[in-house]
Design an enzyme around this catalytic site. Sequence first.
Site, PDB file in Angstrom:
ATOM      1  N   SER A  31       9.553  -0.891  15.079  1.00  0.00           N
ATOM      2  CA  SER A  31       8.974  -1.656  13.982  1.00  0.00           C
ATOM      3  C   SER A  31      10.014  -2.637  13.474  1.00  0.00           C
ATOM      4  CB  SER A  31       8.559  -0.695  12.857  1.00  0.00           C
ATOM      5  OG  SER A  31       8.103  -1.386  11.716  1.00  0.00           O
ATOM      6  N   LEU A  86      -8.972   8.578  -3.954  1.00  0.00           N
ATOM      7  CA  LEU A  86     -10.099   8.797  -3.047  1.00  0.00           C
ATOM      8  C   LEU A  86     -11.016   7.577  -2.990  1.00  0.00           C
ATOM      9  CD1 LEU A  86     -11.240  12.505  -3.598  1.00  0.00           C
ATOM     10  CD2 LEU A  86     -10.375  11.474  -1.495  1.00  0.00           C
ATOM     11  N   GLN A 143       4.971  -1.658  15.231  1.00  0.00           N
ATOM     12  CA  GLN A 143       4.432  -1.745  13.874  1.00  0.00           C
ATOM     13  C   GLN A 143       4.986  -3.008  13.210  1.00  0.00           C
ATOM     14  OE1 GLN A 143       4.605   1.038   9.957  1.00  0.00           O
ATOM     15  NE2 GLN A 143       3.902   2.075  11.817  1.00  0.00           N
ATOM     16  N   ASP A 190       0.734   8.348   9.394  1.00  0.00           N
ATOM     17  CA  ASP A 190       2.018   7.661   9.451  1.00  0.00           C
ATOM     18  C   ASP A 190       2.877   7.988   8.235  1.00  0.00           C
ATOM     19  OD1 ASP A 190       3.425   5.030  10.767  1.00  0.00           O
ATOM     20  OD2 ASP A 190       3.630   5.009   8.585  1.00  0.00           O
ATOM     21  N   LEU A 212      -3.623  -5.587   3.639  1.00  0.00           N
ATOM     22  CA  LEU A 212      -4.199  -6.206   2.442  1.00  0.00           C
ATOM     23  C   LEU A 212      -3.185  -7.077   1.710  1.00  0.00           C
ATOM     24  CD1 LEU A 212      -6.289  -3.199   1.074  1.00  0.00           C
ATOM     25  CD2 LEU A 212      -6.992  -5.016   2.639  1.00  0.00           C
ATOM     26  N   TYR A 252      10.320   8.107   2.991  1.00  0.00           N
ATOM     27  CA  TYR A 252       9.233   7.759   2.080  1.00  0.00           C
ATOM     28  C   TYR A 252       9.214   8.727   0.902  1.00  0.00           C
ATOM     29  CZ  TYR A 252       6.972   4.391   5.269  1.00  0.00           C
ATOM     30  OH  TYR A 252       6.673   3.308   6.061  1.00  0.00           O
ATOM     31  N   GLY A 293      -2.145  -6.038  -1.676  1.00  0.00           N
ATOM     32  CA  GLY A 293      -3.244  -6.078  -2.642  1.00  0.00           C
ATOM     33  C   GLY A 293      -3.745  -7.482  -2.926  1.00  0.00           C
TER      34      GLY A 293
END
Length: 354
Positions: free
Chosen positions: A159, A298, A185, A57, A216, A62, A219
């Site tokens: 969205s 990662l 979305q 996506d 999340l 962006y 965060g």
Amino acid sequence: MSLTLDTYRLLGRSGLRVSPLALGTATFGTEWGWGAEQDEARKLFDLYVERGGNFIDTASTYTQGSSERLLGEFARDNRESLVLATKYTTLRRPGDPNSGGPHRKSLFASVEASLRQLHTDYIDLLYLHVWDFTTPVEEILRGMDDLVRQGKVLYVAISNAPAWQVSRMQAIADLRGWSPLVALQIEYNLTERTGERDLIPMAREMGLGVVPYSPLAGGVLTGKYSRDDLTATSAAVNDGTRRNVNIANGALTERNVDIADVVKEVATELGRTTAQVALAWTLRNAGVTASLIGARTLAQLEDNLGALEVGFTASQLARLDEAGAIELGFPHSMLAGDRMRGVTHGDLKVETRR
């Protein structure tokens, strides 16, 4: 039952198969003051694809276009195996009012820019990114359908729009034989569940696969904030840290920290991270096709992918549901339960399959 990235799911009422976790690439590029440099972004892309992931996506604006440019470079060798989703409507050139918005001129120019930046001849999935309450829906739908007929876009989606408008658009597309919307979305996580009132039920009814972003909660659900973080001086709120951005946008509140505490308790019981538990919870909703993950490293991506292996006991799932529960409000609360079924059907036993 645990999932893998190649446990593909159908996206809405299409035949398109996508991974249950989509790789968000707003982290590709550092133009916004955070994110991954090119080499690190390449590692994120490679790990996701090597694990069987195919749903990626991005959006035309962006990281000022770097997200699409990097993704296009990375996807050159296996473009046909990937489902690339991008979005239009956000302003591409400050000062030019027609370089943003859902209207036809913005739509066509943005798609052409995305095709160039992605180094591709077609976009698999195109979202209308932000609803603006001004452009006629017929103009949007016909423009999207023209792009599908031209082969520049394969599927269309939406969205950040009201449920009533999305359902209206889907009905118009059906009646006129235009390309239907196949995905929705929305922001959806344990702290933001208002989509359960109308957006998610509407999507299931109208054939749109739900793709949650911010699973999340910026965060907050990773457990990295405490009640001490709820207080910040007026000067500190403007310092640009993730904590103060979350305070400013209302994501970091006492209620949400309480929810994060429950997530942490369940994660401890399962021997999992809080991020994995929060992500796994979104995938439990039958209306959700794939959740968006937006890792910068990662290690973060590896951790997020572990959510596919998380299973809950009935008790754990009930505690999570209760922690973030919302009042559905009228008419949902009135129509729920046996009393209203009795009013409409009397003593008849009527089986429901939804």
